[in-house]
Design a protein around this motif. Structure first.
Motif, mmCIF file in Angstrom:
data_model
loop_
_atom_site.group_PDB
_atom_site.id
_atom_site.type_symbol
_atom_site.label_atom_id
_atom_site.label_comp_id
_atom_site.label_asym_id
_atom_site.label_seq_id
_atom_site.Cartn_x
_atom_site.Cartn_y
_atom_site.Cartn_z
ATOM 1 N N HIS A 1 45.743 34.683 34.388
ATOM 2 C CA HIS A 1 44.471 34.160 33.883
ATOM 3 C C HIS A 1 43.386 34.191 34.954
ATOM 4 O O HIS A 1 42.261 33.772 34.702
ATOM 5 C CB HIS A 1 44.656 32.731 33.366
ATOM 6 C CG HIS A 1 45.521 32.668 32.144
ATOM 7 N ND1 HIS A 1 45.019 32.671 30.864
ATOM 8 C CD2 HIS A 1 46.872 32.641 31.999
ATOM 9 C CE1 HIS A 1 46.016 32.623 29.985
ATOM 10 N NE2 HIS A 1 47.152 32.594 30.654
ATOM 11 N N GLN A 2 43.734 34.676 36.137
ATOM 12 C CA GLN A 2 42.745 34.830 37.212
ATOM 13 C C GLN A 2 43.113 36.065 38.022
ATOM 14 O O GLN A 2 43.963 36.010 38.894
ATOM 15 C CB GLN A 2 42.697 33.590 38.119
ATOM 16 C CG GLN A 2 41.621 33.687 39.211
ATOM 17 C CD GLN A 2 41.548 32.447 40.067
ATOM 18 O OE1 GLN A 2 41.957 31.358 39.662
ATOM 19 N NE2 GLN A 2 41.036 32.588 41.278
ATOM 20 N N LYS A 3 42.471 37.153 37.709
ATOM 21 C CA LYS A 3 42.764 38.415 38.394
ATOM 22 C C LYS A 3 42.205 38.375 39.818
ATOM 23 O O LYS A 3 41.050 38.002 40.028
ATOM 24 C CB LYS A 3 42.139 39.586 37.629
ATOM 25 C CG LYS A 3 42.567 40.941 38.138
ATOM 26 C CD LYS A 3 41.998 42.048 37.266
ATOM 27 C CE LYS A 3 42.419 43.412 37.786
ATOM 28 N NZ LYS A 3 41.855 44.513 36.972
ATOM 29 N N PRO A 4 43.012 38.737 40.814
ATOM 30 C CA PRO A 4 42.516 38.736 42.202
ATOM 31 C C PRO A 4 41.327 39.678 42.377
ATOM 32 O O PRO A 4 41.256 40.739 41.754
ATOM 33 C CB PRO A 4 43.726 39.230 43.009
ATOM 34 C CG PRO A 4 44.904 38.900 42.174
ATOM 35 C CD PRO A 4 44.449 39.052 40.754
ATOM 36 N N GLU A 5 40.415 39.259 43.216
ATOM 37 C CA GLU A 5 39.201 40.035 43.489
ATOM 38 C C GLU A 5 39.225 40.485 44.948
ATOM 39 O O GLU A 5 39.486 39.690 45.850
ATOM 40 C CB GLU A 5 37.966 39.172 43.235
ATOM 41 C CG GLU A 5 36.654 39.863 43.525
ATOM 42 C CD GLU A 5 35.470 38.911 43.394
ATOM 43 O OE1 GLU A 5 34.357 39.308 43.761
ATOM 44 O OE2 GLU A 5 35.681 37.764 42.941
#
Length: 674
Positions: free
Chosen positions: A485-489
Motif C-alpha cells: 500500500h506504499q510503493k518505495p520511492e
C-alpha cells in the motif's frame, strides 16, 4: 541532473541549484566529526582506515614482486619472488576477511532502543587520502587567470578544510549537508580549474568501501562519484539507527533508505567507468535494490503499527505486505548471486538477505493463518467485501470448497489456516538454518531473538488449532500474492537544498572566467571623451561586454574592439559589476579621461559582425541624434536586465541583451554623455 547554475553576488535566484557567487562568509558546515572521538562508529571507521592502508601497502608489494618475477630470468630469484608473493597474497586474504567482518558489523549502526527490530544493512563510508591542492591551484591561477596565486591562498585552504571535514561527516542532517556542500563546491572547482586540454596534475585517492582496494584517478568525476557514494552510505547509517518501534522513527527510516537508493541510482546513471568495484553498475544496482527492500520492510513494520490486529482484512493486508517484502529481498539475493557481485559482497550480507526473504515469507503465511483462525466468520454485510479481498489474496486458489463456503465455515477456515501455519513453520526453520551457517550473523543476538520469537509464535498457534481428532492430511497452502500500500520511492539527491558560495568568486563570473575559456593578456586602455563621447556601446552584466566600436572614434583609436570585456574602470574591479554600475563609473569621468582594463576571449573575434555594425554606426550623426531618447531609456532600464549569466546557457547571452542598439555617442553633449 544539470550542473549547478551561477548566481549574482546578491544571491538572486534563477531557478535550479542555489549556488551563490558573491563575497559572502564561508561555510558554516565545515565541521565534521571529531576524528579522535572514541565512539563505536568512529572506532570502526578507524579500523577500516588502518586496514585500507595495509591493503594498499601489500598491493604495492605484490605489484613490485610481480614485475620482478616477469623481468628476471634467474631461476633462484624467481623462486624467492614466488615465495614472497605467496606470503603477500596470504596477508591480503587475511586483511580482506578482517575488512569483511567490519563491513558486517551492522549492530554498531543500529538504534539503542530496547525494542526488538530486525537489523538493517548499512554501508561504511569510503576512505580517502589527504589532498594538498595549494601549489597546483596557485600555479593554475597564475598561468591561466593571470592573477597572483598567493592572493588566493585563503580560498584554497578553505576548500581543503572543507574536504578534510567531509571525510568524517556526523551521522545526522549536518553531516549530509556537509557532503552536499562539498559535492556542490566540486562543480565550481571543475569549472574553474579543470581544463579540457590540460590536467591539474593531482590524483584523487579513494578506497573501495567493501574490499579496501585503493584506486586513484586524475578525473574530478571520480571525486564527485565517491562523495555521492558516501552521501548514500551516510543515509543508510541514518536509516539503520532509527527507532523503528515508533511511527516517526519508521517514517525517518523510510525517508533515509529512499534517499540512499536515490543517491546510488543517480551515481549509476551519471557516472561510468569507475575504477572501484563499489561504484560499478552491477554493485550500484544491487545497492539500489537492497535499499528498496529495506524501505519495503519498514513499510511492513509501519503497517503492523497502524492496522487493527483483530480485523480480517487488515491481517490479509499484512500478509500481502510481508509477501511483498519477501519478493523484493528474493530479488536482492538474486542480484547478489550474480557473477560480478557474488565474490564482492560480504557473505554476511548475502546470508542476511536470504534469511529475511525466508523470514518474511513465513510471516506472510502466519498472518494469513491468523486472519482465518482468529477472526470470526463474516456477517452477510461483510461477506461480499471479504470474498473480493480473498479472490486477490492467493497466487492460486486453494483446493477445497467454494470461496463462499470457505469464509463462512469455521472448520474449513481452520484447515486452510493450519496449512498456512505449517508452511510458516517450515520457512521459519529454513530462516534459522541459513542464519546458523554464518558465523557473523550468529553473533547478532537481536536477529537470533527475532527469528526465535517468530518461530515459537507460529508453533504455539499451530498447537492451539491442531486437534487430536484431525485425521485429514494438512494440504499445501498456496503462496500469497504480494501487494503493498506504499510503493518505495527512489529519491534523487536534491542539490538545491544546500546553498553554496563559490569560494573562488574573485576570479570573476564563470560565464567568462573558467578553465575552458582562454583569453589574450589583459590590456589597459586610456580613453579621453571626444565630442561624441567615447565611441562604443555596452551590453550585458558581469562582466559588461563592448558590443560595438565606432570606426574613428576614441575607443577605436585606443585599440578597443567589439567583444572585449571590461574588467576594471580606473583600477576598480568590474568583473562582477552590473551594466548600470559600469555606466555610472564612465559617466563620472572628468577631463583627465578614464583607464579601462579589458580582455578579449580567444576565438571570439567575428570580423563580419564587426564590419556590419561599423557600417550601421557610421551612417551619419542624424541617425545617432534620432536615437537619443532610446538611449536614455535603455540606460534607465539597465537595472531590470538579467543579472545571471548561466554557464550552461551562455549561448543565450546575446539574445537577452537590451543594450546593443545605441552607441554612447547618441546621448549628445548633456548630462548623460559618456
Amino acid at each position: 541532473m544539470m550542473p549547478p547554475e551561477e548566481e549574482s553576488p546578491d544571491g538572486d535566484r534563477d531557478g535550479g541549484l542555489v549556488l551563490l557567487h558573491g563575497p559572502k562568509s564561508g561555510s558554516t558546515r565545515k565541521q565534521g566529526c571529531d576524528p579522535f572521538a572514541q565512539t563505536q562508529r568512529s572506532k570502526l571507521q578507524h579500523r577500516r582506515a588502518r586496514i585500507n592502508q595495509q591493503i594498499n601497502k601489500e598491493m604495492r608489494m605484490r605489484a613490485g614482486a610481480e614485475n620482478l618475477f616477469r623481468a628476471t630470468s634467474n631461476h633462484k630469484v624467481k623462486e624467492t619472488v614466488a615465495l614472497e608473493l605467496s606470503y603477500v597474497n596470504s596477508n591480503l586474504q587475511l586483511l580482506k576477511e578482517e575488512l569483511e567482518e567490519l563491513n558486517s558489523s551492522m549492530d554498531v549502526y543500529q538504534n539503542e532502543s530496547e525494542s526488538i527490530s530486525v537489523p538493517m544493512i548499512p554501508l561504511g563510508l569510503k576512505e580517502t587520502k589527504e589532498l594538498d591542492l595549494l601549489v597546483p591551484l596557485k600555479d593554475f591561477i597564475s598561468e591561466h587567470y593571470g592573477e597572483e596565486g598567493v592572493l588566493f591562498e585563503k580560498e584554497i585552504k578553505e576548500f581543503m578544510e572543507l574536504r578534510q571535514a567531509m571525510r568524517t561527516p556526523s551521522r545526522n542532517e549536518a553531516g549530509l549537508e556537509l557532503l552536499m556542500e562539498y559535492y556542490n563546491q566540486l562543480y565550481f572547482l571543475d569549472s574553474r580549474f579543470f581544463s579540457p586540454t590540460k590536467t591539474l596534475g593531482v590524483f584523487f585517492h579513494w578506497y573501495d568501501s567493501l574490499t579496501g582496494v585503493p584506486s586513484h584517478q586524475r578525473a574530478l568525476a571520480f571525486e564527485k562519484g565517491s562523495v555521492l557514494f558516501n552521501l548514500g552510505a551516510l543515509h543508510t547509517q541514518i536509516g539503520a539507527r532509527q527507532d523503528r518501534a515508533s511511527l516517526p522513527g519508521l517514517n525517518q527510516a523510510i525517508d533515509a533508505f529512499q534517499k540512499a537508493a536515490g543517491a546510488f541510482n543517480y551515481l549509476k546513471e551519471n557516472f561510468s567507468n569507475a575504477p572501484s568495484l563499489d561504484m560499478s553498475a552491477a554493485s550500484l544496482t544491487m545497492l539500489v535494490r537492497l535499499m528498496v527492500a529495506q524501505v519495503q520492510e519498514c513499510v511492513f513494520e509501519k503497517m503492523t503499527l497502524l492496522r487493527a490486529q483483530n480485523d480480517f482484512l487488515a491481517r490479509l493486508q499484512l500478509a500481502q505486505e510481508a509477501a511483498r517484502v519477501e519478493e523484493v529481498y528474493s530479488l536482492v539475493h538474486q542480484t547478489m548471486s550474480q557473477p560480478h557481485v557474488k565474490d564482492y559482497v560480504p557473505f554476511s550480507w548475502t546470508t542476511m538477505v536470504q534469511v529475511k526473504s525466508e523470514h518474511f515469507k513465513a510471516l506472510s503465511h502466519y498472518f494469513a493463518a491468523i486472519a482465518l483462525c482468529d477472526c470470526p466468520a463474516p456477517s452477510d454485510a461483510e461477506l461480499l467485501e471479504q470474498e473480493k479481498a480473498f479472490l486477490q489474496f492467493h497466487v492460486t486458489m486453494p483446493e477445497g470448497p467454494s470461496l463462499h463456503v470457505l469464509l463462512q465455515d469455521p472448520e474449513e477456515r481452520r484447515k486452510l489456516g493450519k496449512a498456512h501455519l505449517k508452511k510458516a513453520i517450515m520457512k521459519h526453520e529454513e530462516a534459522m538454518r541459513i542464519h546458523g551457517l554464518c558465523k557473523i550473523l550468529r553473533k547478532m543476538d537481536i536477529l537470533q531473538e527475532v527469528l526465535s520469537f517468530a518461530h515459537k509464535r507460529s508453533l504455539s498457534k499451530y498447537s492451539e488449532i491442531d486437534h487430536e481428532e484431525d485425521f485429514f492430511e494438512t494440504g499445501e497452502a498456496p503462496d500469497i500474492h504480494p501487494k503493498t500500500h506504499q510503493k518505495p520511492e527512489i529519491k534523487s539527491p536534491n542539490f538545491s537544498q544546500v546553498k553554496v558560495t563559490d569560494l573562488f568568486h574573485r576570479l570573476g563570473p564563470l560565464s567568462v572566467f573558467s578553465a575552458k575559456n582562454k583569453w589574450y593578456p589583459a590590456r589597459r586602455v586610456h580613453l579621453m571623451r571626444g565630442e561624441n563621447g567615447f565611441g562604443f556601446t555596452l551590453r550585458g552584466d558581469s562582466p559588461v561586454l563592448i558590443a560595438g566600436v565606432i570606426p574613428g572614434g576614441c575607443a577605436a583609436e585606443a585599440g578597443l574592439k567589439e567583444g572585449d570585456y571590461i574588467i576594471s574602470v580606473n583600477g576598480k574591479d568590474c568583473k562582477w559589476s552590473k551594466h548600470a554600475e559600469v555606466v555610472q563609473l564612465l559617466k563620472s569621468t572628468g577631463k583627465e579621461g578614464v583607464d579601462i582594463g579589458v580582455i578579449t576571449l580567444q576565438g571570439s573575434e567575428c570580423p563580419k559582425a564587426v564590419d556590419r555594425k561599423a557600417a550601421v554606426m557610421s551612417s551619419g550623426s542624424g541617425m545617432l541624434k534620432s536615437n537619443k531618447e532610446n538611449s536614455r531609456k535603455s540606460l534607465m532600464n539597465s537595472k531590470s536586465s538579467s543579472t545571471l549569466l548561466v554557464w550552461s546557457k551562455k549561448s543565450k547571452r546575446s539574445k537577452k541583451s537590451t543594450y546593443s542598439g545605441v552607441p554612447f555617442t547618441a546621448v549628445g553633449d548633456n548630462e548623460a554623455m559618456y
